[in-house]
Design an enzyme around this catalytic site. Structure first.
Site, short mmCIF file in Angstrom:
data_model
loop_
_atom_site.label_atom_id
_atom_site.label_comp_id
_atom_site.label_asym_id
_atom_site.label_seq_id
_atom_site.Cartn_x
_atom_site.Cartn_y
_atom_site.Cartn_z
N LYS A 1 -23.19 65.34 -21.68
CA LYS A 1 -24.07 64.50 -20.84
C LYS A 1 -23.33 63.84 -19.67
O LYS A 1 -23.89 63.67 -18.60
CB LYS A 1 -24.76 63.44 -21.70
CG LYS A 1 -25.78 64.05 -22.65
CD LYS A 1 -26.50 63.00 -23.46
CE LYS A 1 -27.27 63.68 -24.58
NZ LYS A 1 -28.06 62.77 -25.39
N ASP B 1 -33.23 59.87 -22.30
CA ASP B 1 -32.90 59.26 -23.61
C ASP B 1 -33.22 57.77 -23.57
O ASP B 1 -33.73 57.21 -24.55
CB ASP B 1 -31.40 59.39 -23.91
CG ASP B 1 -31.00 60.78 -24.38
OD1 ASP B 1 -31.87 61.50 -24.92
OD2 ASP B 1 -29.83 61.15 -24.19
P1 NDP Z 1 -20.13 59.24 -28.91
O1 NDP Z 1 -19.12 60.20 -29.42
O2 NDP Z 1 -20.21 59.00 -27.43
O3 NDP Z 1 -19.89 57.78 -29.61
C1 NDP Z 1 -19.70 57.68 -30.97
C2 NDP Z 1 -19.59 56.18 -31.39
O4 NDP Z 1 -19.65 56.16 -32.80
C3 NDP Z 1 -18.30 55.47 -30.99
O5 NDP Z 1 -18.60 54.14 -30.66
C4 NDP Z 1 -17.45 55.54 -32.28
O6 NDP Z 1 -16.55 54.47 -32.43
C5 NDP Z 1 -18.53 55.43 -33.32
N1 NDP Z 1 -18.21 56.04 -34.61
C6 NDP Z 1 -18.02 57.36 -34.88
N2 NDP Z 1 -17.80 57.52 -36.20
C7 NDP Z 1 -17.84 56.29 -36.77
C8 NDP Z 1 -17.68 55.79 -38.11
N3 NDP Z 1 -17.42 56.62 -39.13
N4 NDP Z 1 -17.81 54.47 -38.33
C9 NDP Z 1 -18.08 53.63 -37.32
N5 NDP Z 1 -18.22 54.02 -36.02
C10 NDP Z 1 -18.11 55.34 -35.77
O7 NDP Z 1 -21.51 59.72 -29.48
P2 NDP Z 1 -22.97 59.70 -28.81
O8 NDP Z 1 -23.28 58.33 -28.34
O9 NDP Z 1 -23.07 60.81 -27.84
O10 NDP Z 1 -23.91 60.11 -30.05
C11 NDP Z 1 -24.02 59.27 -31.18
C12 NDP Z 1 -25.15 59.74 -32.11
O11 NDP Z 1 -26.40 59.67 -31.45
C13 NDP Z 1 -25.01 61.16 -32.62
O12 NDP Z 1 -25.22 61.13 -34.02
C14 NDP Z 1 -26.14 61.91 -31.93
O13 NDP Z 1 -26.61 62.97 -32.74
C15 NDP Z 1 -27.18 60.82 -31.78
N6 NDP Z 1 -28.18 61.03 -30.70
C16 NDP Z 1 -29.54 61.10 -30.99
C17 NDP Z 1 -30.50 61.27 -29.99
C18 NDP Z 1 -31.97 61.36 -30.33
O14 NDP Z 1 -32.75 61.78 -29.46
N7 NDP Z 1 -32.40 60.97 -31.50
C19 NDP Z 1 -30.11 61.37 -28.57
C20 NDP Z 1 -28.69 61.25 -28.35
C21 NDP Z 1 -27.77 61.10 -29.38
P3 NDP Z 1 -15.06 54.47 -31.78
O15 NDP Z 1 -15.21 54.05 -30.34
O16 NDP Z 1 -14.31 53.46 -32.59
O17 NDP Z 1 -14.52 55.86 -31.92
#
Ligand code: NDP
Length: 265
Positions: free
Chosen positions: A67, A103
């Site tokens: 994205k 989104d």
């Molecule tokens: P990013 O990779 O950009 O961000 C992930 C975030 O999650 C970071 O803040 C990271 O923290 C945190 N994180 C990852 N694993 C853990 C964990 N085990 N415990 C705590 N924090 C964690 O991801 P996106 O924002 O692109 O996507 C996130 C989710 O949103 C995905 O599951 C995706 O499928 C979903 N999504 C759903 C949509 C819908 O239409 N329903 C649309 C878009 C996305 P840190 O900074 O510490 O690494």
């Protein structure tokens, strides 16, 4: 022989799990549009524009992890996507790529189905958190962010959001708590320590997890605390409806698009 005039796709990696083709094809078929929506696994984000033009696409959606790259690949970015820095919908305007973010309004519409929202706690600080925080801010609704680590919070801190890591979190009262982390997607993890979430759920009214088609550990815990909750299906549906609106310049009735796309869930 009948020719297909309009081709659409979702670009991502992986992309095989996406239900966007099903959603859009239900609508295309129901409206009798001469077109088709497919999926394309894009491994190299730098090739996004080249592939888009090569495949003669009328429009695409973009999913993880492209994205932000899609934002950079566009000739022009419009609306809220400019503030978010991420694009999930591109339309072809005379071979110019015009980018949007659906989104953000998709999530907003889903959240408002609970009723009035006056403040929000977002768990996570990635791309989805940026889209959701921006749309609430645009609507003058305060947002607090809680992330497990500090680095990704910098973007939000610089813009004046209230931000916390787990260790320094000062829990407030929230109308809505949202999980935007991927905790619970392919594992049984909670997005924050149980001790923190227990207090959060006691002080919040509603919960949404953006992960769709799954009752995640976060949602299971929310239901134990008797919070009304939603998974990410409605957000996904609405972002698809808004993308369809952009593909066809608002030509079709939104309620009708909703009715057709819903069959994919
Ligand atoms: P990013 O990779 O950009 O961000 C992930 C975030 O999650 C970071 O803040 C990271 O923290 C945190 N994180 C990852 N694993 C853990 C964990 N085990 N415990 C705590 N924090 C964690 O991801 P996106 O924002 O692109 O996507 C996130 C989710 O949103 C995905 O599951 C995706 O499928 C979903 N999504 C759903 C949509 C819908 O239409 N329903 C649309 C878009 C996305 P840190 O900074 O510490 O690494």
């Amino acid at each position: 022989m009948k020719t297909t005039h309009k081709l659409f796709a979702i670009f991502g990696n992986p992309v095989s799990h996406s239900i966007s083709p099903l959603m859009h094809n239900y609508a295309l078929k129901a409206f009798g549009i001469d077109g088709c929506y497919t999926r394309y696994e894009l491994t190299d984000a730098k090739k996004l524009k080249e592939k888009f033009l090569q495949l003669k696409l009328s429009g695409i959606n973009i999913t993880v992890p492209h994205k932000e790259a899609a934002f950079l690949a566009c000739d022009e970015v419009k609306g809220i996507a400019k503030k978010i820095g991420a694009v999930n919908t591109i339309i072809n305007q005379e071979d110019k790529l015009i980018g949007y973010n659906t989104d953000a309004p998709g999530f907003y519409k889903c959240a408002l189905s609970f009723g009035k929202i006056s403040n929000v706690l977002i768990l996570g600080a990635g791309g989805t958190a940026k889209a959701i925080a921006t749309v609430f801010r645009e609507n003058n609704i305060p947002v607090t962010l809680l992330n497990r680590s500090g680095k990704r919070l910098l973007f939000f801190k610089e813009q004046g959001y209230e931000t916390y890591v787990w260790d320094d979190f000062d829990v407030g009262f929230y109308d809505l708590v949202v999980n935007t982390t991927s905790a619970g997607l392919n594992d049984d993890k909670l997005p924050a320590p149980k001790k923190i979430l227990s207090v959060v759920f006691q002080k919040s009214r509603y919960a949404i997890d953006v992960i769709y088609n799954k009752k995640t550990p976060f949602l299971m815990m929310a239901s134990k605390f008797n919070l009304p909750f939603k998974d990410g299906s409605l957000m996904l549906l609405y972002q698809g409806i808004y993308a369809f609106d952009l593909f066809f310049n608002m030509e079709y009735n939104e309620k009708e698009i909703h009715r057709h796309m819903k069959k994919a869930f």
